[in-house]
Design an enzyme around this catalytic site. Structure first.
Site, mmCIF file in Angstrom:
data_model
loop_
_atom_site.group_PDB
_atom_site.id
_atom_site.type_symbol
_atom_site.label_atom_id
_atom_site.label_comp_id
_atom_site.label_asym_id
_atom_site.label_seq_id
_atom_site.Cartn_x
_atom_site.Cartn_y
_atom_site.Cartn_z
ATOM 1 N N HIS A 129 -4.578 -5.005 -3.098
ATOM 2 C CA HIS A 129 -5.613 -4.014 -2.789
ATOM 3 C C HIS A 129 -6.010 -3.267 -4.043
ATOM 4 C CE1 HIS A 129 -1.670 -2.113 -2.106
ATOM 5 N NE2 HIS A 129 -2.215 -0.982 -2.520
ATOM 6 N N HIS B 276 -7.559 0.384 -5.318
ATOM 7 C CA HIS B 276 -7.842 1.771 -4.962
ATOM 8 C C HIS B 276 -9.150 2.175 -5.636
ATOM 9 C CE1 HIS B 276 -3.636 2.967 -3.644
ATOM 10 N NE2 HIS B 276 -3.325 1.918 -4.386
ATOM 11 N N ASP C 153 -7.825 5.376 2.371
ATOM 12 C CA ASP C 153 -6.372 5.527 2.231
ATOM 13 C C ASP C 153 -5.930 6.678 3.142
ATOM 14 O OD1 ASP C 153 -4.167 4.846 -0.362
ATOM 15 O OD2 ASP C 153 -3.728 6.419 1.112
ATOM 16 N N ILE C 154 -4.899 6.418 3.923
ATOM 17 C CA ILE C 154 -4.427 7.380 4.919
ATOM 18 C C ILE C 154 -3.840 8.628 4.255
ATOM 19 C CG2 ILE C 154 -2.025 6.570 5.212
ATOM 20 C CD1 ILE C 154 -4.459 7.221 8.072
#
Ligand code: AMP
Length: 131
Positions: A93, A95, A29-30
């Site tokens: 998605h 996490h 994750d950015i």
């Protein structure tokens, strides 16, 4: 229009990739809530995880488990937390977040920017553990 994650899958946008197979990809994750925060994404663009059919959802979760096992080895932590939100990016998605305390899973806290070199080093170390 394709999602930002489809653009990553197509190689049009860079990512810190940690794992991939023919149907899935995992990348950092950015804007991580904790070091090693990883997104696991099906290559088929489906907006909502619970619109995936049973087989697709099962395979997606088994792939996420393999990524979690790699994270466990690469990042010192007690557990890998798993959550689904999906309010920001309409492409299913999961996490995966290395955690030591419950607060490590908090999405609403301030997320400090992480140095690009450190992000690449984390991605490389997780990728090495992926089997
Ligand atoms: P949500 O859709 O609410 O689960 O949140 C989407 C997540 O994707 C957020 O944690 C973002 O930081 C992350 N994100 C958005 N764009 C990118 C990107 N280009 N690369 C990696 N992570 C991203």
């Amino acid at each position: 229009m394709s999602s930002i994650f489809s653009k990553i899958i197509a190689g049009e946008i860079p990512c810190y990739k940690v794992a991939e197979d023919d149907k899935h990809i995992a990348f950092l994750d950015i804007n991580p809530v904790a070091p090693g925060h990883t997104l696991v994404v099906p290559k088929r663009e489906v907006s909502y995880i619970f619109d995936m059919d049973d087989q697709e959802l099962a395979e997606f979760n088994v792939f996420a488990k393999r990524v979690a096992k790699a994270l466990e080895k690469a990042i010192p932590c007690k557990r890998i937390g798993m959550t689904v939100i999906g309010l920001e990016v309409p492409h299913a998605h999961i996490h995966l977040i290395p955690i030591n305390v419950e607060a490590d899973m908090a999405f609403n806290k301030e997320r400090p920017e992480v140095d690009k070199t450190l992000m690449q080093a984390i991605a490389t170390s997780v990728a090495k553990e992926f089997v």
